[in-house]
Design a protein around this motif. Structure first.
Motif, mmCIF file in Angstrom:
data_model
loop_
_atom_site.group_PDB
_atom_site.id
_atom_site.type_symbol
_atom_site.label_atom_id
_atom_site.label_comp_id
_atom_site.label_asym_id
_atom_site.label_seq_id
_atom_site.Cartn_x
_atom_site.Cartn_y
_atom_site.Cartn_z
ATOM 1 N N ALA A 155 21.189 17.778 83.903
ATOM 2 C CA ALA A 155 22.720 18.799 83.853
ATOM 3 C C ALA A 155 23.476 19.252 85.203
ATOM 4 O O ALA A 155 24.898 19.190 85.025
ATOM 5 C CB ALA A 155 21.672 20.393 83.064
ATOM 6 N N LEU A 156 22.637 18.982 86.412
ATOM 7 C CA LEU A 156 23.586 18.964 87.812
ATOM 8 C C LEU A 156 23.842 17.968 88.168
ATOM 9 O O LEU A 156 25.445 18.238 88.455
ATOM 10 C CB LEU A 156 22.849 19.573 88.643
ATOM 11 N N THR A 157 23.937 16.715 87.328
ATOM 12 C CA THR A 157 24.780 15.391 87.469
ATOM 13 C C THR A 157 25.538 15.995 86.572
ATOM 14 O O THR A 157 26.618 15.196 87.422
ATOM 15 C CB THR A 157 23.465 14.495 86.968
ATOM 16 N N ARG A 158 25.156 16.023 85.262
ATOM 17 C CA ARG A 158 26.978 16.053 84.280
ATOM 18 C C ARG A 158 27.651 16.972 85.075
ATOM 19 O O ARG A 158 29.022 16.799 84.862
ATOM 20 C CB ARG A 158 26.026 16.280 83.264
ATOM 21 N N LEU A 159 27.469 18.396 85.068
ATOM 22 C CA LEU A 159 27.880 19.214 85.809
ATOM 23 C C LEU A 159 28.933 18.662 87.222
ATOM 24 O O LEU A 159 30.355 18.703 87.072
ATOM 25 C CB LEU A 159 27.606 20.560 86.467
ATOM 26 N N ALA A 160 28.514 17.518 87.651
ATOM 27 C CA ALA A 160 29.141 16.903 89.696
ATOM 28 C C ALA A 160 29.798 16.138 89.038
ATOM 29 O O ALA A 160 30.857 16.234 89.458
ATOM 30 C CB ALA A 160 27.873 16.738 89.893
ATOM 31 N N ALA B 291 26.213 8.974 91.191
ATOM 32 C CA ALA B 291 27.737 9.034 91.342
ATOM 33 C C ALA B 291 28.236 8.691 91.783
ATOM 34 O O ALA B 291 30.170 8.247 92.121
ATOM 35 C CB ALA B 291 27.046 10.828 92.488
ATOM 36 N N VAL B 292 27.966 8.029 92.936
ATOM 37 C CA VAL B 292 28.674 6.344 93.810
ATOM 38 C C VAL B 292 29.708 5.639 91.910
ATOM 39 O O VAL B 292 30.259 4.736 92.513
ATOM 40 C CB VAL B 292 27.773 5.519 94.079
ATOM 41 N N PHE B 293 28.243 5.793 91.753
ATOM 42 C CA PHE B 293 28.655 4.140 90.375
ATOM 43 C C PHE B 293 30.214 4.950 89.540
ATOM 44 O O PHE B 293 31.198 4.213 89.441
ATOM 45 C CB PHE B 293 28.122 4.392 89.167
ATOM 46 N N TRP B 294 30.184 6.334 89.198
ATOM 47 C CA TRP B 294 31.198 7.214 88.302
ATOM 48 C C TRP B 294 32.697 6.600 89.158
ATOM 49 O O TRP B 294 33.242 7.117 88.848
ATOM 50 C CB TRP B 294 30.660 8.801 88.448
#
Length: 640
Positions: free
Chosen positions: A19-24, A101-104
């Motif tokens: 969930a925190l990954t999705r939010l970030a 995060a890097v890939f995004w």
């Protein structure tokens, strides 16, 4: 904290990280890209994919809990082992979140088959990450966080270890380990991501671990299995009506090869024929970076001058989002087949590439790359299609002013390209030289002292340095006796980014194309839409040599003029743009039509345009089938 069993504790931690990954990632995308009003749908749908992944992650935990003897549970050694395991599991999940995060940041998507491909080239990818980010600090920080979470939960973990486990619960754990992953992973599909209607939101709703393994399974997409099709004879008829001159797959009609004329009317603005062509594909050079295409940043003074003094294509589009797609289109002139690019597929030798065609007509053909050409199979592909391949391993060490993991500095690449071209010139043959740059790629490092942005200068610095290197290259070439007889072609392999709210944001695929030859090309602007697949037949047209009937693209100078259209794609969506209508073909035989605003490039859903849809299907279906059947082979190599 109430007493919770280990699988429950693990579930809460895993779901919290997801969930925190999705939010970030949503915050990284920006509130304009993923409006908060869509967050409930994003997180609700995301929970579905999270549970599917969680079931797979929990399976070994359930099995371990079910098989662990009761007498071992309360021992100090086991308790320490449990804490180490828990910390390591949290550490790995946080590392995956960081990688996402890097890939995004680079692609604005969850993991897809680009991420799968990158596993093959660990040297470049890991080196790129190490040169771009303080990896030691980041990993150490993640380790500290993982240990802190474990210590915070230590009392709960210890209590969980002390809880007895009945035979019935052990049986339930075994059953759950078998049934839950099978059921949830069987019902979940990446195709379920695309229902919110905003490409950012659809990607955010996914789960990176889930999309990674889905991409692994779909790395090869068979067109006829996954995409909409029509009868092949109808597809051949449609292509013929659009001016595609290559022999139909059904072989039920004859198409005569057009003869080339030698008058200026044939190639407007180019009254004299060049003897040589130098094609420079620039890494990740979006049109939006160039002043000639409206940029105000002043990063590209040299390319802007070449655009003013040459023929600039105002509406030119890349076929894909990766270098191999650009190389596929600009060498083979074919729409992007789904899944792997042809450059990386078996059986891609002796195709009817522009290099193969020109080599058989006496040209010296070369592919010169600033990186290691084994990456993405470039060396093997071009060598198998009669190019002389030269990559960084053949550059004299004394000629390399600077290099990073991705490649040598563009100035060093161009110096070595000039060396190769001078060697070819000594043979007295006509030449076709394809140069592929690397400096405009993360980690965006380059020699200091060349431009007014210190290295590493991010994307802006890399663009400005590459522009400087191109200006220097042209001036060095101008001193050569072969300069006046040479056509220089500058374009991008793909854009810097293609993120957008729509599945295939058209603006993200717009790239520069400049034809420059002061003694051969009159300055001007070519306004109609064109695609990378049109470049090989256009160059054969300009060189006044035969062979353009082997391509799906058409020369932009051919008369009567072909309908202006372009092909754009990502890893699985195939787009066809014509007359401001974008047709998108997706797995599941899905066909969508969008109306594209010619000023803003915004795409809005529109009623299905059957005629345009059939044109799109005809191109993509035939291109895919042609490769499978050997119909893309050069004359003399065709499959029987």
């Amino acid at each position: 904290m109430p007493s919770l069993r280990i699988p429950t504790l693990y579930t809460l931690v895993v779901l919290a990280i997801f969930a925190l990954t999705r939010l970030a990632l949503a915050l990284m995308a920006g509130l304009d890209a993923a409006p908060p009003g869509q967050w409930p749908a994003i997180f609700a749908k995301g929970l579905w994919f999270d549970f599917a992944v969680l079931a797979a992650l929990l399976a070994p935990v359930w099995i371990y809990e079910a098989l662990l003897p009761a007498r071992w549970r309360s021992g100090a050694a086991h308790r320490a082992l449990r804490l180490v395991w828990f910390a390591l599991a949290v550490f790995v999940l946080l590392i995956v979140a960081g990688a996402e995060a890097v890939f995004w940041q680079e692609f604005a998507t969850r993991f897809n088959f680009i991420a799968v491909d990158y596993l093959v080239y660990t040297r470049e990818v890991i080196g790129n990450i190490r040169e771009s980010y303080p990896i030691g600090t980041i990993v150490s920080g993640i380790a500290v966080v993982a240990v802190a979470i474990t210590l915070l939960l230590r009392p709960a973990i210890v209590r969980a270890d002390a809880m007895p486990l009945s035979g019935r619960r052990r049986a339930a754990y075994v059953a759950a380990a078998i049934i839950a992953p099978t059921a949830l992973l069987g019902m979940a599909s990446v195709d379920q991501m695309g229902t919110i209607g905003n490409a950012y939101a659809d990607e955010l709703a996914g789960n990176g671990i889930f999309t990674f393994f889905a991409a692994f399974r779909r790395n090869e997409l068979d067109y006829e299995r996954f995409y909409a099709t029509i009868e092949q004879d109808r597809a051949d008829h449609i292509l013929k009506s659009l001016g595609v001159e290559r022999k139909p797959l059904t072989r039920n009609s004859e198409i005569q090869r057009r003869e080339h004329e030698d008058d200026e009317a044939h190639v407007p603005g180019m009254p004299s024929m060049p003897r040589h062509v130098v094609m420079v594909t620039v890494e990740s050079l979006s049109a939006e970076f160039l002043g000639a295409y409206g940029a105000k940043s002043g990063l590209t003074p040299h390319l802007d001058r070449l655009a003013r003094e040459g023929l600039r294509f105002a509406n030119f589009y890349a076929t894909g989002t990766r270098t191999v797609r650009g190389l596929e289109a600009t060498s083979l002139g074919t729409p992007p087949v789904p899944g792997q690019a042809i450059v990386r597929r078996p059986g891609n030798d002796h195709l009817a590439t522009i290099g193969e065609i020109l080599e058989h007509q006496g040209f010296a053909t070369s592919f010169i790359y600033g990186g290691y050409g084994y990456f993405d199979n470039m060396n093997a592909y071009f060598d198998a299609n009669d190019y002389r391949v030269v990559d960084r391993t053949e550059f004299p060490k004394s000629s390399i002013a600077f290099e990073n993991v991705w490649g040598v500095a563009d100035e060093s690449l161009f110096d070595n390209a000039l060396r190769v071209m001078d060697e070819n010139a000594a043979q007295g043959r006509r030449r076709f030289t394809h140069i592929m740059t690397t400096s405009n790629h993360r980690p965006f490092t380059y020699p200091d002292g060349r431009i007014d942005i210190r290295s590493p200068g991010g994307r802006e610095g890399a663009v400005k340095y590459t522009d400087w290197a191109i200006g220097r290259f042209v001036e060095e070439a101008r001193r050569r006796p072969w300069f006046d007889d040479t056509l220089f072609v500058f374009l991008a392999d793909h854009c810097a980014a293609v993120a957008g709210k729509s599945k295939l944001p058209v603006a993200g695929y717009r790239i520069p194309l400049i034809l420059y030859a002061p003694k051969l090309v009159r300055p001007g602007v070519y306004e109609p839409v064109a695609s990378q697949v049109d470049l090989p037949p256009t160059l054969l047209d300009v060189l006044r040599v035969d062979g353009d009937d082997h391509f799906f693209g058409r020369s932009v100078f051919e008369l009567p003029a072909a309908p202006a259209r372009a092909f754009v794609s990502n890893y699985q969506s195939l787009g066809y743009l014509r007359d401001d209508v974008l047709v998108v073909l997706s797995p599941g035989r899905k066909v969508e039509t969008f109306r594209v605003d010619p000023a803003t490039y915004e795409a809005t859903p529109a009623p299905l345009d059957r005629a345009r849809a059939d044109e799109a299907i005809a191109y993509y279906q035939t291109a895919s089938r042609a490769f499978k059947e050997g119909a893309l082979k050069a004359p003399g190599y065709a499959a029987h």
